[in-house]
Every structure is written in C-alpha cells, then in structure tokens.
Design a protein around this motif. Structure first.
Motif, PDB file in Angstrom:
ATOM      1  N   CYS A  32      -6.820 115.818  70.142  1.00  0.00           N
ATOM      2  CA  CYS A  32      -6.500 114.881  69.044  1.00  0.00           C
ATOM      3  C   CYS A  32      -6.749 113.443  69.460  1.00  0.00           C
ATOM      4  O   CYS A  32      -7.169 112.606  68.651  1.00  0.00           O
ATOM      5  CB  CYS A  32      -5.048 115.059  68.611  1.00  0.00           C
ATOM      6  N   ASN A  33      -6.479 113.143  70.721  1.00  0.00           N
ATOM      7  CA  ASN A  33      -6.701 111.788  71.223  1.00  0.00           C
ATOM      8  C   ASN A  33      -8.191 111.451  71.289  1.00  0.00           C
ATOM      9  O   ASN A  33      -8.588 110.293  71.232  1.00  0.00           O
ATOM     10  CB  ASN A  33      -6.074 111.650  72.606  1.00  0.00           C
ATOM     11  N   CYS A  34      -9.019 112.500  71.388  1.00  0.00           N
ATOM     12  CA  CYS A  34     -10.469 112.321  71.490  1.00  0.00           C
ATOM     13  C   CYS A  34     -11.121 112.135  70.131  1.00  0.00           C
ATOM     14  O   CYS A  34     -12.075 111.375  69.994  1.00  0.00           O
ATOM     15  CB  CYS A  34     -11.062 113.534  72.196  1.00  0.00           C
ATOM     16  N   GLU A  64     -18.612 122.747  75.248  1.00  0.00           N
ATOM     17  CA  GLU A  64     -18.050 122.504  76.578  1.00  0.00           C
ATOM     18  C   GLU A  64     -18.219 121.046  76.990  1.00  0.00           C
ATOM     19  O   GLU A  64     -17.318 120.446  77.588  1.00  0.00           O
ATOM     20  CB  GLU A  64     -18.708 123.423  77.611  1.00  0.00           C
ATOM     21  N   VAL A  65     -19.368 120.463  76.680  1.00  0.00           N
ATOM     22  CA  VAL A  65     -19.592 119.049  76.995  1.00  0.00           C
ATOM     23  C   VAL A  65     -18.587 118.171  76.255  1.00  0.00           C
ATOM     24  O   VAL A  65     -18.024 117.225  76.828  1.00  0.00           O
ATOM     25  CB  VAL A  65     -21.036 118.637  76.637  1.00  0.00           C
ATOM     26  N   ILE A  66     -18.341 118.489  74.990  1.00  0.00           N
ATOM     27  CA  ILE A  66     -17.410 117.688  74.187  1.00  0.00           C
ATOM     28  C   ILE A  66     -15.974 117.828  74.702  1.00  0.00           C
ATOM     29  O   ILE A  66     -15.239 116.843  74.814  1.00  0.00           O
ATOM     30  CB  ILE A  66     -17.519 118.091  72.704  1.00  0.00           C
ATOM     31  N   ASP A  80     -32.283 118.221  77.160  1.00  0.00           N
ATOM     32  CA  ASP A  80     -32.055 119.527  76.554  1.00  0.00           C
ATOM     33  C   ASP A  80     -30.899 119.537  75.554  1.00  0.00           C
ATOM     34  O   ASP A  80     -30.921 120.300  74.586  1.00  0.00           O
ATOM     35  CB  ASP A  80     -31.783 120.572  77.649  1.00  0.00           C
ATOM     36  N   ASN A  81     -29.889 118.680  75.784  1.00  0.00           N
ATOM     37  CA  ASN A  81     -28.710 118.765  74.913  1.00  0.00           C
ATOM     38  C   ASN A  81     -28.548 117.610  73.943  1.00  0.00           C
ATOM     39  O   ASN A  81     -27.660 117.620  73.098  1.00  0.00           O
ATOM     40  CB  ASN A  81     -27.428 118.908  75.757  1.00  0.00           C
ATOM     41  N   VAL A  82     -29.398 116.575  74.049  1.00  0.00           N
ATOM     42  CA  VAL A  82     -29.136 115.349  73.294  1.00  0.00           C
ATOM     43  C   VAL A  82     -29.121 115.565  71.783  1.00  0.00           C
ATOM     44  O   VAL A  82     -28.268 115.015  71.080  1.00  0.00           O
ATOM     45  CB  VAL A  82     -30.153 114.246  73.678  1.00  0.00           C
ATOM     46  N   GLN A  83     -30.040 116.372  71.262  1.00  0.00           N
ATOM     47  CA  GLN A  83     -30.112 116.521  69.816  1.00  0.00           C
ATOM     48  C   GLN A  83     -28.882 117.241  69.259  1.00  0.00           C
ATOM     49  O   GLN A  83     -28.229 116.744  68.330  1.00  0.00           O
ATOM     50  CB  GLN A  83     -31.385 117.282  69.422  1.00  0.00           C
ATOM     51  N   GLN A  84     -28.539 118.387  69.840  1.00  0.00           N
ATOM     52  CA  GLN A  84     -27.373 119.128  69.355  1.00  0.00           C
ATOM     53  C   GLN A  84     -26.073 118.393  69.655  1.00  0.00           C
ATOM     54  O   GLN A  84     -25.126 118.436  68.860  1.00  0.00           O
ATOM     55  CB  GLN A  84     -27.353 120.525  69.995  1.00  0.00           C
ATOM     56  N   LEU A  85     -26.043 117.700  70.792  1.00  0.00           N
ATOM     57  CA  LEU A  85     -24.842 116.941  71.143  1.00  0.00           C
ATOM     58  C   LEU A  85     -24.625 115.787  70.170  1.00  0.00           C
ATOM     59  O   LEU A  85     -23.494 115.505  69.756  1.00  0.00           O
ATOM     60  CB  LEU A  85     -24.965 116.415  72.574  1.00  0.00           C
ATOM     61  N   PHE A  86     -25.711 115.126  69.792  1.00  0.00           N
ATOM     62  CA  PHE A  86     -25.609 114.025  68.828  1.00  0.00           C
ATOM     63  C   PHE A  86     -25.072 114.530  67.490  1.00  0.00           C
ATOM     64  O   PHE A  86     -24.177 113.920  66.900  1.00  0.00           O
ATOM     65  CB  PHE A  86     -26.986 113.383  68.636  1.00  0.00           C
ATOM     66  N   ILE A  87     -25.619 115.632  67.021  1.00  0.00           N
ATOM     67  CA  ILE A  87     -25.188 116.190  65.730  1.00  0.00           C
ATOM     68  C   ILE A  87     -23.720 116.587  65.776  1.00  0.00           C
ATOM     69  O   ILE A  87     -22.940 116.282  64.865  1.00  0.00           O
ATOM     70  CB  ILE A  87     -26.071 117.393  65.352  1.00  0.00           C
ATOM     71  N   ALA A  88     -23.314 117.261  66.863  1.00  0.00           N
ATOM     72  CA  ALA A  88     -21.920 117.700  66.987  1.00  0.00           C
ATOM     73  C   ALA A  88     -20.975 116.514  67.117  1.00  0.00           C
ATOM     74  O   ALA A  88     -19.908 116.480  66.482  1.00  0.00           O
ATOM     75  CB  ALA A  88     -21.781 118.628  68.191  1.00  0.00           C
ATOM     76  N   PHE A  92     -17.905 115.571  64.726  1.00  0.00           N
ATOM     77  CA  PHE A  92     -16.530 115.441  65.206  1.00  0.00           C
ATOM     78  C   PHE A  92     -16.041 113.993  65.221  1.00  0.00           C
ATOM     79  O   PHE A  92     -14.894 113.722  65.583  1.00  0.00           O
ATOM     80  CB  PHE A  92     -16.414 116.013  66.631  1.00  0.00           C
ATOM     81  N   ILE A  93     -16.924 113.063  64.852  1.00  0.00           N
ATOM     82  CA  ILE A  93     -16.611 111.627  64.796  1.00  0.00           C
ATOM     83  C   ILE A  93     -16.153 111.131  66.169  1.00  0.00           C
ATOM     84  O   ILE A  93     -15.104 110.490  66.325  1.00  0.00           O
ATOM     85  CB  ILE A  93     -15.537 111.310  63.720  1.00  0.00           C
ATOM     86  N   ILE A  94     -16.945 111.443  67.188  1.00  0.00           N
ATOM     87  CA  ILE A  94     -16.677 110.951  68.542  1.00  0.00           C
ATOM     88  C   ILE A  94     -17.696 109.856  68.836  1.00  0.00           C
ATOM     89  O   ILE A  94     -18.824 110.119  69.289  1.00  0.00           O
ATOM     90  CB  ILE A  94     -16.768 112.092  69.575  1.00  0.00           C
TER      91      ILE A  94
END
Length: 674
Positions: A32-34, A64-66, A80-88, A92-94
């Motif tokens: 929740c803090n994140c 897992e990264v999040i 390798d992860n930038v596109q999916q990480l950006f979308i996620a 999640f509004i991080i």
C-alpha cells in the motif's frame, strides 16, 4: 545488522498475490505504501478479510520486480523487461518505476528502435516526442533499420508527408519508398503511386528523376509514370524561370525543413556597427531577418552556441572595445545579460569546449592581448587560463580532439604565420606547424577532420587562398581558393558544407556568400545576406526542436500555376486499383502543337499516361523511347513554330535522335533509325 528484504520478512506475510502463474507472499502495508492501486485493492470493504489476490495480465517476472521495488525502493530496468514493466508500473500508478523506464528508453533510444518506441510510448507524450524527433532528424539512418520495413503504408505516407524529415537529398526519400516496397512487393506495389506523391521529386536532379524510370515498379505503373513526368515538367519550369528557381510552394518542389540553421550576428556596415541578425535556411537558400532593434549593435565579436543559448562575446560597439556578454535564448527568443569578461576584447577568438566557453586574445582598445579566459555557464563566471605564446588578435580558432587550435592574427606590428593549440587538461599552450601564408582577419574552422584557414590579410592585400592542417601529420595542404578575396568574414559549417559570408575585399564590404564541399572539392554560390557586413560573427543551431521559427515559411514561396495535381486520381486508384501494365491502344486524337502526348484509350483509363510536357528535354525522350515504344508513341518535333509528325513507334527498336538548342523545348532534329 542483516539487510531486511521481502524474503527475510516472509514468515510475517499477510497476503498472497498471484500473477503469471506464480504466487508471492507480501505485506499489505508495504504494498500500500508503494502504490495507491494496492491500497484500493486491499482496503475495499469486500477485501478486508481476503488474503489471496490475482493480478491479471502481468507476468511473474514483472510482478517480482515491482514487489522487490516496494520493499527495497530500487528497480533494475533492462532491455528485456522495460516494455512490460512500463505498462505494469503505469497500471499500478508507481511513478518512480515509470520514470525509471522512461529514462532507460531515452538513454537507449537509437535510429534502429525509435519507430517501435514511438508506437509504444503513445501514452507518454514526452517519450513519444523524443522518439519522433530522432526519427525525423536521423531519417536516413532510420530507413536502414528493420523497424522501417514493418511500417504500414499509412505510417510511411504520414512520415514522408512531413516537412520535418531530415534528408540531404530528396532522392533518399525515393530510395526509402523502393526499399519498403521491396520488402513485400506483392502486397505493397498497390501503394507505390500514393507514396511516390509524398516524395518532392522536383527537388531531385534531372538525372536522378530520369533514372527512376529504370525501376520496373515505376515503369510498369501508369500513375507513377505520370507523377515522374509532372515532376520533370515542374523541374524544367523552375530552371527556365527568370531568374532560375530551385523550388517553389508546389508540393513536388517544396523544400523540407532544415535540421540546422546558421545565425549571422552584428558586424560593420560601411561606417557603422550594426545589430542586424540574419538566419540562413539552407534548404530554402534564404536569409531570414530576425533583428531585435532593442539590442545594442556589436561588431568584431565572437559567437558560440551552447546549451540552448547563443553567446555574443566582446567586440566593439562602434567606439570602444567591450568586455560584456549577452546571450540569446533560442527557445524564448529573448536576450539576457551574462557576466562580463575580465578583459575588454575586440577582434576576439571564441570557442566552446567541455562545457566551457573560451575567449582568446583580442584588442582591448589600447593593446593586443595574449591572455585567455573561460566562462562557466553554471556559475556565470569567467576565470583566467594560461596565456598564449604569442600576442594575437583578429584571427580565428577551432576545436579538434578536445583541444583549441588558433592560427595567425595580428600582434600590433606584423601579421602572424604562427599557430598554437590549448589543452584544457594540462592548461598549456603548444606550438604547431606554421601556416604557409601570413594571415590576419582570417577564418579558422574544423571541417572534414582538418583545421581549415581561409582568406584574411597578409599585410599587403586581401586573400582568397585556403589551406588545411592535418593534426595527425602536423602538415598544411592547399585547398581550392574561394571565388572572392575577403577578410573579417563570417564562417561556419552546416550540412557538411563550409560557408563563408560577407567580409571586406579591400575595396567594399560584401554580402556575398559561398560554400565549399569536400565531396566535390569545389566552391559554389549561395544566397547573399540581406545586408553587407564585415566583422560579422556566425554560429550554427542544429538538432534543436523549435528550428521552424527560424526558417522561411514554405507557404510563402512562389506558387507555379498549371501544375497538375494527381493526388485525387491516386486516391481513387487506391480504392479501385487499375492495371499496372501500360495500354497498347494509343489515343491519336490527344496531340497538340509543341507538346508530346502518350495516352491510352480514354475509355479504358481515367487519366492519360502523358500530359503536356513543356519544356521537353529531348535527352529524356531518347532514353525512354525503347520502353514507351511497346505502348505506341507518337512524337511531335518542333522547329521554330512548325510542328511536324515524325512517326509512330511500333517496336522497342525505335531510336529517337535529337539535339536541344537555345531553349530546352526546341528540337533541331528528330528522326527514326533502324
């Protein structure tokens, strides 16, 4: 104390998250803090007693990264992860992860991936803008990428339609279209004519336009043939205009916007110093006057562009040598005051290197100087550096390999032949080989990996000679002379061409501009400045987002009437494709005096292959008779005012012989040989 991680706290978890087929034990308060997303997810009244939550459309690796970020505050972004990480992260509004992804993409943005980034960043205007800017600015490199071949025809059409794409030659646009077609010719040839319309073909050379007809995609497409003929017709009209023109506002000859512009600031006009500022638009070959009449006049000063500002340093106000410095904010178009130098310096040499601005030598109103100083923009402060070996003013300098090279000048008694360079790392000056000729009021610039020294005054007369220094061999070599004698002139390099402008020839102050190309090893003329000036200082603003405001409006260019617009017919063609093969039935009623027509039967096609071609280039006709002969070609030769029917081509073996005289539309001989 051991480091606390998610795994060390795992026995105390109170929630399980499922994502991508994996489960993660987490603590609600940390998640929740994140993110306010997790706060809303866990704190809903229906979720208060739940302990298991499924997150759809997020892979286990990204989840897992999040989660690790929620516990550690750090994130590792990879290719390798930038596109999916950006979308996620956006979902999640991080914000911190979103910004980390954007930074990673910006740092790794290249011509090879900018098309994909522009598509991907549709919800991030900042990133999309940077990707689009790189795409247009590095278009010639983008064309060679694999991503370019995956464009839809509409994406490519929109791209080519833009004035912003940066190409040194419009032929590059044609070659880009052919490369895109070649990737899937069966499916893409339908769009060839529509894309060819987006190329400014009349900006190509006549030879290049003619050579396009050797491409089978074009010569077997009646609409493409018509587009090329129209481009040639417009090209000849421009060449035969009085005076001859290079371009106009008609789309086929509308110049694209430059990726760099050249400022010419201040100088001396006859008996007085001026505040005139002109900007050179190299694609339109035009000088745009943007003078701010509230700004004080200045001449024999130095000018550099650095970090969004044009700095005008030292010089003379017409009476006294100056130590003040003004800077022009190119984004806001306003002048600002900056810290003055430690010494007054007229006839000063300036350069930008390593985040500093350097001012070398000059004349303080009483004596020539060998002192030098540098300015640090971050703290708005000048500081002295090591003095030069020689007293010198009225010369130029250039930066190469993290060193500043200064050549020639005047020491108050004699014109100098000596040269030296400054190394900021050691704060030392070192002499290098003398020039072949003594010069003051000379231009010095880095071009083609050499230090070029041009023109000036040798103590007896103004010069037009040019020599180039090779830092690797410590040798000077002659280069072709300028067409005019000049000293105290402006000099810059833009679009791989070395420009010189204005100056004094020993009799008059000039506005004359010319440029040298290392590729052709020749000097050529360019549009003269609006005001004749000597002691003018120049700088180039390149790869900057808002250059358009410093260019000539393309809509203000002259418009030529009577140029056929094929856009509507091509649009209809895209909706109802017609045959790609030329019709063999010729409409013999479509001829008129002094023009050449080749047209299929009107009942079989809405548009004729050939329309009026005036003036006609016989060499062009000679090159294409063998192909057009298959369709049937009726040729009319014009000698004086009399039109004569020469013959009908019934086979590819017809050879058309002609010789242009006086004007291109006059044919002196037209015949058929076996």
């Amino acid at each position: 104390m051991p480091k606390v991680t998610r795994h060390t706290l795992e026995p105390l978890h109170d929630t399980v998250i499922f994502a991508g087929g994996a489960s993660f034990n987490v603590h609600r308060i940390i998640m929740c803090n994140c993110s306010i997303y997790f706060e809303a997810l866990f704190c809903r009244h229906t979720a208060c007693t739940r302990t298991h939550f499924a997150i759809p459309d997020v892979s286990a690796e990204v989840m897992e990264v999040i989660i690790d970020f929620a516990y550690t505050g750090s994130v590792t972004v990879t290719e390798d992860n930038v596109q999916q990480l950006f979308i996620a992260a956006d979902f999640f509004i991080i914000t911190d992860i979103v910004e980390a992804c954007i930074k990673f993409v910006e740092e790794n943005l290249t011509p090879e991936n900018c098309i994909g980034v522009r598509r991907f960043a549709i919800f991030c205007p900042q990133l999309q803008h940077k990707a689009h800017f790189l795409l247009t600015n590095k278009f010639e490199e983008v064309v060679s990428s694999e991503e370019f071949l995956q464009l839809t025809w509409q994406e490519l059409s929109d791209m080519l339609d833009s004035d912003d794409i940066n190409v040194n030659e419009e032929k590059t646009v044609y070659e880009a279209i052919v490369r895109w077609i070649d990737h899937a010719p069966v499916h893409r040839t339908t769009y060839l004519a529509a894309l060819l319309l987006k190329a400014r073909l009349a900006l190509c050379s006549i030879a290049d336009i003619k050579s396009m007809m050797s491409n089978p995609y074009l010569r077997n497409n009646t609409q493409c043939v018509q587009i090329i003929i129209n481009a040639l017709q417009l090209k000849y009209r421009l060449l035969n205009a009085t005076p001859p023109m290079t371009f106009c506002s008609n789309y086929t000859a509308r110049p694209r916007l430059p990726n760099a512009v050249m400022f010419a600031i201040g100088g001396w006009c006859s008996t007085h110093v001026t505040n005139i500022i002109e900007v050179y638009d190299i694609r339109a070959d035009y000088w745009l006057n943007i003078t701010d009449h509230q700004e004080s006049p200045r001449g024999c000063h130095g000018t550099v562009f650095h970090n969004g500002f044009i700095y005008c340093i030292g010089g003379s106000n017409g009476e006294d040598a100056c130590n003040n410095m003004r800077k022009f904010d190119v984004k806001r178009c306003i002048w600002l005051e900056a810290a003055p130098m430690n010494h007054c310096r007229c006839y000063v040499s300036v350069a930008a290197l390593g985040g500093f601005i350097y001012a070398l030598g000059g004349f303080d109103g009483n004596r020539r100087l060998r002192t030098a100083e540098r300015y640090r923009p971050e703290i708005n402060q000048w500081s002295l550096i090591a003095s030069m070996h020689d007293v010198r003013s009225d010369c130029g300098c250039a930066v190469f390999n993290n060193k500043i090279y200064i050549c020639g000048g005047f020491n108050g008694k004699i014109v100098l032949q000596s040269c030296e360079f400054y190394c900021p790392k050691s704060n030392q000056w070192t002499r290098f080989a003398d020039m072949r000729t003594r010069r003051s009021g000379n231009g010095v610039i880095l071009y083609d990996s050499h230090i070029y020294v041009l023109g000036g005054y040798n103590g007896l007369s103004r010069l037009r000679s040019v020599e180039a220094y090779n830092p690797r061999t410590n040798e000077w070599h002659q280069r072709p002379c300028m067409s005019s004698f000049r000293s105290n002139f402006g000099i810059e390099v833009i679009n791989n061409k070395l420009f010189v402008m204005g100056g004094y020839n020993g009799i008059d102050i000039k506005s004359f501009v010319e440029y040298y190309s290392a590729k052709t090893n020749k000097w050529s003329r360019a549009c003269p400045m609006g005001t004749a000036r000597c002691g003018v200082s120049c700088c180039v603003l390149s790869n900057y987002p808002n250059l358009k405001q410093y260019t000539m409006s393309r809509d203000s260019l002259p418009h030529l009437e009577g140029v056929q617009n094929l856009e509507e017919s091509v649009r209809v063609h895209l909706q109802t494709p017609c045959t790609n093969q030329p019709d063999t039935n010729t409409d013999t009623e479509s001829f008129s005096t002094g023009v050449l027509h080749l047209g299929p039967n009107p009942a079989r096609c809405d548009t004729k292959i050939w329309k009026t071609l005036d003036p006609v280039d016989p060499c062009f006709l000679q090159g294409f008779v063998s192909w057009f002969g298959v369709a049937g070609l009726l040729c009319w030769g014009v000698a004086g005012r009399e039109a004569k029917l020469v013959g009908r081509a019934s086979s590819p073996n017809l050879l058309l012989v002609s010789k242009p005289v006086a004007r291109l539309h006059t044919w002196t001989r037209l015949g058929r040989l076996a």
